[in-house]
Design a protein around this motif. Sequence first.
Motif, PDB file in Angstrom:
ATOM      1  N   MET A   1       0.838  -1.176   0.000  1.00  0.00           N
ATOM      2  CA  MET A   1       0.000   0.000   0.000  1.00  0.00           C
ATOM      3  C   MET A   1       0.885   1.243   0.000  1.00  0.00           C
ATOM      4  O   MET A   1       1.849   1.327   0.730  1.00  0.00           O
ATOM      5  CB  MET A   1      -0.891  -0.019   1.240  1.00  0.00           C
ATOM      6  CG  MET A   1      -2.042   0.924   1.188  1.00  0.00           C
ATOM      7  SD  MET A   1      -1.874   2.453   2.137  1.00  0.00           S
ATOM      8  CE  MET A   1      -1.350   1.864   3.703  1.00  0.00           C
ATOM      9  N   ASN A   2       0.532   2.175  -0.826  1.00  0.00           N
ATOM     10  CA  ASN A   2       1.286   3.413  -0.961  1.00  0.00           C
ATOM     11  C   ASN A   2       0.508   4.541  -0.278  1.00  0.00           C
ATOM     12  O   ASN A   2      -0.619   4.840  -0.680  1.00  0.00           O
ATOM     13  CB  ASN A   2       1.492   3.712  -2.446  1.00  0.00           C
ATOM     14  CG  ASN A   2       2.328   4.930  -2.694  1.00  0.00           C
ATOM     15  OD1 ASN A   2       2.586   5.724  -1.810  1.00  0.00           O
ATOM     16  ND2 ASN A   2       2.747   5.096  -3.925  1.00  0.00           N
ATOM     17  N   PHE A   3       1.102   5.163   0.729  1.00  0.00           N
ATOM     18  CA  PHE A   3       0.384   6.204   1.463  1.00  0.00           C
ATOM     19  C   PHE A   3       0.003   7.379   0.566  1.00  0.00           C
ATOM     20  O   PHE A   3      -0.951   8.093   0.843  1.00  0.00           O
ATOM     21  CB  PHE A   3       1.184   6.689   2.678  1.00  0.00           C
ATOM     22  CG  PHE A   3       2.380   7.534   2.352  1.00  0.00           C
ATOM     23  CD1 PHE A   3       2.249   8.900   2.172  1.00  0.00           C
ATOM     24  CD2 PHE A   3       3.638   6.975   2.250  1.00  0.00           C
ATOM     25  CE1 PHE A   3       3.343   9.688   1.890  1.00  0.00           C
ATOM     26  CE2 PHE A   3       4.743   7.756   1.971  1.00  0.00           C
ATOM     27  CZ  PHE A   3       4.588   9.117   1.776  1.00  0.00           C
ATOM     28  N   CYS A  58      -1.483   6.792   7.383  1.00  0.00           N
ATOM     29  CA  CYS A  58      -1.096   7.863   8.311  1.00  0.00           C
ATOM     30  C   CYS A  58       0.188   7.509   9.044  1.00  0.00           C
ATOM     31  O   CYS A  58       1.071   8.359   9.205  1.00  0.00           O
ATOM     32  CB  CYS A  58      -2.222   8.133   9.309  1.00  0.00           C
ATOM     33  SG  CYS A  58      -3.665   8.941   8.605  1.00  0.00           S
ATOM     34  N   VAL A  59       0.298   6.279   9.477  1.00  0.00           N
ATOM     35  CA  VAL A  59       1.512   5.843  10.175  1.00  0.00           C
ATOM     36  C   VAL A  59       2.701   5.862   9.227  1.00  0.00           C
ATOM     37  O   VAL A  59       3.792   6.340   9.591  1.00  0.00           O
ATOM     38  CB  VAL A  59       1.301   4.442  10.796  1.00  0.00           C
ATOM     39  CG1 VAL A  59       2.595   3.904  11.380  1.00  0.00           C
ATOM     40  CG2 VAL A  59       0.204   4.494  11.857  1.00  0.00           C
ATOM     41  N   ALA A  62       3.728   9.496   8.626  1.00  0.00           N
ATOM     42  CA  ALA A  62       4.434  10.050   9.783  1.00  0.00           C
ATOM     43  C   ALA A  62       5.874   9.540   9.842  1.00  0.00           C
ATOM     44  O   ALA A  62       6.795  10.306  10.140  1.00  0.00           O
ATOM     45  CB  ALA A  62       3.687   9.692  11.069  1.00  0.00           C
ATOM     46  N   ALA A  63       6.073   8.281   9.532  1.00  0.00           N
ATOM     47  CA  ALA A  63       7.427   7.725   9.533  1.00  0.00           C
ATOM     48  C   ALA A  63       8.294   8.418   8.495  1.00  0.00           C
ATOM     49  O   ALA A  63       9.457   8.753   8.756  1.00  0.00           O
ATOM     50  CB  ALA A  63       7.381   6.221   9.267  1.00  0.00           C
ATOM     51  N   ARG A  64       7.738   8.684   7.326  1.00  0.00           N
ATOM     52  CA  ARG A  64       8.486   9.378   6.277  1.00  0.00           C
ATOM     53  C   ARG A  64       8.806  10.809   6.676  1.00  0.00           C
ATOM     54  O   ARG A  64       9.895  11.314   6.414  1.00  0.00           O
ATOM     55  CB  ARG A  64       7.707   9.381   4.969  1.00  0.00           C
ATOM     56  CG  ARG A  64       7.654   8.047   4.284  1.00  0.00           C
ATOM     57  CD  ARG A  64       9.019   7.742   3.628  1.00  0.00           C
ATOM     58  NE  ARG A  64       8.981   6.493   2.936  1.00  0.00           N
ATOM     59  CZ  ARG A  64       8.796   6.363   1.633  1.00  0.00           C
ATOM     60  NH1 ARG A  64       8.631   7.419   0.873  1.00  0.00           N
ATOM     61  NH2 ARG A  64       8.780   5.171   1.082  1.00  0.00           N
ATOM     62  N   VAL A  65       7.855  11.481   7.290  1.00  0.00           N
ATOM     63  CA  VAL A  65       8.067  12.868   7.697  1.00  0.00           C
ATOM     64  C   VAL A  65       9.178  12.946   8.732  1.00  0.00           C
ATOM     65  O   VAL A  65      10.060  13.807   8.646  1.00  0.00           O
ATOM     66  CB  VAL A  65       6.765  13.494   8.250  1.00  0.00           C
ATOM     67  CG1 VAL A  65       7.041  14.829   8.914  1.00  0.00           C
ATOM     68  CG2 VAL A  65       5.750  13.662   7.131  1.00  0.00           C
ATOM     69  N   ILE A  66       9.163  12.063   9.674  1.00  0.00           N
ATOM     70  CA  ILE A  66      10.177  12.073  10.720  1.00  0.00           C
ATOM     71  C   ILE A  66      11.552  11.772  10.138  1.00  0.00           C
ATOM     72  O   ILE A  66      12.561  12.286  10.602  1.00  0.00           O
ATOM     73  CB  ILE A  66       9.807  11.067  11.829  1.00  0.00           C
ATOM     74  CG1 ILE A  66       8.616  11.608  12.609  1.00  0.00           C
ATOM     75  CG2 ILE A  66      10.981  10.796  12.751  1.00  0.00           C
ATOM     76  CD1 ILE A  66       8.008  10.639  13.562  1.00  0.00           C
ATOM     77  N   ASP A  67      11.582  10.989   9.078  1.00  0.00           N
ATOM     78  CA  ASP A  67      12.848  10.592   8.473  1.00  0.00           C
ATOM     79  C   ASP A  67      13.279  11.532   7.342  1.00  0.00           C
ATOM     80  O   ASP A  67      14.199  11.239   6.622  1.00  0.00           O
ATOM     81  CB  ASP A  67      12.727   9.161   7.941  1.00  0.00           C
ATOM     82  CG  ASP A  67      14.072   8.530   7.660  1.00  0.00           C
ATOM     83  OD1 ASP A  67      15.028   8.790   8.415  1.00  0.00           O
ATOM     84  OD2 ASP A  67      14.168   7.778   6.669  1.00  0.00           O
TER      85      ASP A  67
END
Length: 75
Positions: A1-3, A58-59, A62-67
């Motif tokens: 799945m692609n966010f 969403c999870v 968020a992981a991509r944003v933090i990284d």
Amino acid sequence: MNFRERITMSPNVMHGKPSIRNMRFTVTQMLELVGGGMSFDEILADYPYIERDDILACVQFAARVIDSRSAVSFI
């Protein structure tokens, strides 16, 4: 799945904040529910227009944003 298929950013929806499928439900709102201890099943029961893949997106987002340095570069 692609966010990217589920997380959208539009200036006309929630002032451009990342939201779920152009709905008035932001990624932040979802993360607050998950972080507050709600299970996926509880969220799905309380918000029938939300799908399991929306929560996972969403999870992932968020992981991509933090990284990264900027969320915008991923959408």
